[in-house]
Design an enzyme around this catalytic site. Structure first.
Site, PDB file in Angstrom:
ATOM      1  N   ASP A  44      24.367   1.286  -3.552  1.00 34.85           N
ATOM      2  CA  ASP A  44      24.301  -0.038  -2.950  1.00 34.85           C
ATOM      3  C   ASP A  44      25.661  -0.708  -3.124  1.00 34.85           C
ATOM      4  OD1 ASP A  44      23.268  -2.263  -1.645  1.00 34.85           O
ATOM      5  OD2 ASP A  44      21.400  -2.237  -2.771  1.00 34.85           O
ATOM      6  N   ASP A  59       0.874  -1.176   0.000  1.00 37.78           N
ATOM      7  CA  ASP A  59       0.000   0.000   0.000  1.00 37.78           C
ATOM      8  C   ASP A  59       0.910   1.224   0.000  1.00 37.78           C
ATOM      9  OD1 ASP A  59      -1.446   2.307   0.953  1.00 37.78           O
ATOM     10  OD2 ASP A  59      -3.033   0.969   1.654  1.00 37.78           O
TER      11      ASP A  59
END
Length: 655
Positions: free
Chosen positions: A356, A231
């Site tokens: 990353d 959501d």
């Protein structure tokens, strides 16, 4: 001789209005102190005078600008490396253990000028604090006395995967971030962040490589567990609260903050076939539903809380256009469109962009093809990489492309010499290096590390995982559970009954007044713990052997599933299932008397719920599909879009 001084002149104010501030506590083991106008300062460069960067009365940006002017290119390049703090013993290649390798750490700091490290140490908080102090002492002895910043992957949860998270150990143990999404209480998330902040700072950790706020739109993806679910608006709210808790407010970094790094910018959760882009075979995220915009929404919450760091995804995004142009087919750490145009431009992000891990390294041989059968896959951060889309570039050119795209700091590497080479070859302007160095230094100044980088080991032991924090964490574990079914009306269960257990500690049940029996046939009811099903079709890859990939349904022959079926034939059965990612529960629903989903719950928390002492208050943070056929038909970039979910997103029951 080493010495330690700590001075705090409370209420002492400098006469000048422009410079008026309260004397902060100072701590040092190498640097001497200067007394100026009745105030104390650290002489970090040992030149016997107060330089602007040593003057804690000045704004962080002014101090950073002064320090950058004094730094060599090599020192600035070192600032832009985010290495792994080296350890000794088994696991040393990844920094795992309980002690640092101080000789190797000294080489990184003194020769490569690296002063930011991820720690993967675990164990006693006092020992961890002492080890981090040792790194700070080496850094303080440097030419300019620049303190170390020490970061960590999440370490306050149940599941841990090397390269993504750390075992909780003595730290307070909370549900996974999915559990916070299930509860849906932003105030609780902020409280968690505040507690984790205190625990981190107590042991000398100043940076959190979290929150992971990727929209988990592909249910097969193995990193759903670290997200706030599927959501987008809820994830946005949770992200804001998480950052505010870790950074000690929503106004930016201060002396009590832990720098939060929101990740992974952006679209990581739309993983093709659910395979993760740590792996060469999973390097792509795909957008068949043209839904890239929804994946941006969670980051807006982090930006609202003034998150200090952002980490780009490894993934190459396919099917995405920005300003009418398709994205260059490179990992986000190399994408000027995603970093400079979108992140810095549209969203105005002015913090540190941290790549990353290992994006500038090569991926060859077993990294591409996996290990041979029967050989355990290994990872060496110096010979393993994720250079997706730029495999044909030299390492120097990869550094240049990433910096020019917008990266400020490189995760997992200490190759500062290659960045220096890129500048000397005029592939990067030194002014661009100065921008990154300034951003990194400003945060160190704002956190007060130049004044006080050390921590007290005994204080760390009293703060980390203390009884108050532990009790709050256990209560959250219980609240996060979701009641999916109670058709046999087994819940709540009264103490004193005979119970057959699978995957549950019999000592906990006995302490609650239950009689534990050896077989299901003897019991009044059974209590069975299961994990969401998965396969590992890439066991010959380092991360593939650790990731939960593949189908979401229970197959006959699965040990947990067979144990459940056996118990359910004999006696009414309560099943609790740990949802690291969505699961298809069609094979359980008809057999189970009650089903409780959990997102990391101790046996104590579990019994609190089944006895009704604590209500399961969670709502599903993602849908649970009804079949693999529907999973295969859904679009990887569109959340909760299977046609007939067995349990829809937001589902819950009460008893």
């Amino acid at each position: 001789m080493k010495y330690f001084i700590a001075m705090c002149a409370l209420g002492s104010l400098f006469a000048s209005t422009a410079l008026s501030q309260e004397q902060p506590a100072l701590s040092a083991r190498i640097a001497k102190t200067l007394n100026v106008d009745g105030l104390s300062f650290k002489d970090l460069d040992s030149n016997g005078k107060l330089d602007p960067y040593e003057d804690w009365r000045l704004p962080a940006a002014e101090r950073a600008a002064d320090l950058v002017r004094r730094m060599t290119l090599e020192e600035k390049a070192g600032l832009m490396m985010h290495g792994t703090a080296p350890s000794v013993g088994p696991g040393a290649g990844m920094g795992v253990g309980s002690q640092y390798d101080l000789d190797r750490a000294s080489e990184m700091i003194d020769k490569r000028k690296v002063v930011t490290f991820i720690t993967r140490l675990s164990g006693d908080p006092a020992v961890l604090a002492g080890e981090n102090n040792k790194l700070q002492e080496i850094a303080e002895a440097g030419r300019l006395g620049i303190p170390a910043t020490i970061s960590t992957d999440p370490r306050n949860h149940f599941q841990f995967v090397l390269g993504a998270s750390v075992s909780a150990g003595a730290f307070s143990k909370w549900p996974e971030t999915l559990g916070f999404a299930a509860i849906g209480d932003a105030a609780l998330v902020r409280r968690f962040g505040d507690i984790a902040r205190q625990e981190y700072r107590a042991v000398g950790i100043q940076e959190a490589l979290s929150p992971q706020i990727d929209l988990a739109s592909e249910p097969r993806w193995p990193r759903v567990n670290g997200t706030f679910g599927e959501d987008a608006q809820l994830a946005k709210t949770m992200a804001e609260a998480y950052v505010a808790g870790f950074q000690n407010g929503e106004t930016g970094i201060n002396r009590d903050s832990v720098v939060a790094v929101a990740k992974h910018w952006v679209g990581y959760g739309a993983a093709k076939d659910g395979y993760d882009s740590h792996n060469a075979y999973g390097r792509r995220s795909v957008f068949p539903g043209n839904n890239f915009a929804e994946h941006l929404i969670p980051f807006e919450g982090a930006f609202k809380a003034k998150v200090a760091g952002v980490m780009p995804t490894y993934s190459i995004l396919e099917g995405v256009n920005l300003d009418g142009k398709p994205l260059e087919p490179v990992g986000a750490g190399y994408s000027k469109q995603l970093l400079t145009d979108l992140l810095r431009g549209k969203y105005g992000f002015d913090g540190v962009i941290l790549s990353d891990w290992l994006i500038t390294n090569d991926c060859k041989g077993t990294c591409l093809e996996g290990e041979k059968p029967g050989v355990k896959p290994t990872l060496n951060e110096e010979t393993f990489g994720m250079p997706w889309g730029v495999e044909d570039l030299s390492r120097v050119d990869r550094f240049a492309k990433a910096v020019n795209a917008g990266v400020d700091q490189f995760g997992g590497v200490t190759s500062s010499d290659l960045l220096v080479e890129a500048v000397k070859d005029k592939k990067i302007n030194e002014e661009r290096i100065d921008q990154s160095a300034t951003r990194i230094l400003i945060q160190k100044f704002e956190q007060g590390l130049f004044e006080n980088p050390y921590v007290d080991p005994e204080t760390a032991r009293s703060i980390v995982g203390n009884p108050t924090f532990a009790a709050e964490a256990t209560a959250a574990q219980a609240k996060a559970m979701v009641l999916l079914d109670n058709k046999a009306k087994l819940l709540p269960v009264l103490s004193g009954k005979k119970v057959f257990l699978y995957g549950v500690d019999p000592k906990v049940a006995a302490a609650r007044g239950f009689t534990v029996v050896a077989t299901a046939r003897e019991a009044d009811f059974a209590l069975v713990r299961l994990n969401a099903p998965y396969q590992q079709p890439h066991m010959n890859y380092f991360f593939g052997s650790r990731h939960q990939e593949g189908d979401l349904d229970f197959k006959d022959g699965n040990a947990d599933f067979e144990a459940f079926k056996s118990a359910a034939k004999e006696v009414p059965t309560i099943v609790t299932i740990y949802l690291a990612r969505p699961a298809i529960l069609t094979g359980l629903r008809d057999r189970a008397g009650a089903i409780l989903a959990n997102f990391g719950a101790s046996d104590e928390a579990l019994f609190d719920v089944i006895e009704g002492k604590q209500k399961a208050q969670g709502k599903l943070p993602f849908e649970l599909p009804s079949s693999m056929a529907e999973v295969l038909a859904q679009k990887s970039d569109v959340p909760h879009d299977t046609a007939n979910p067995l349990y829809p997103i937001g589902f819950s029951m009460q008893y």
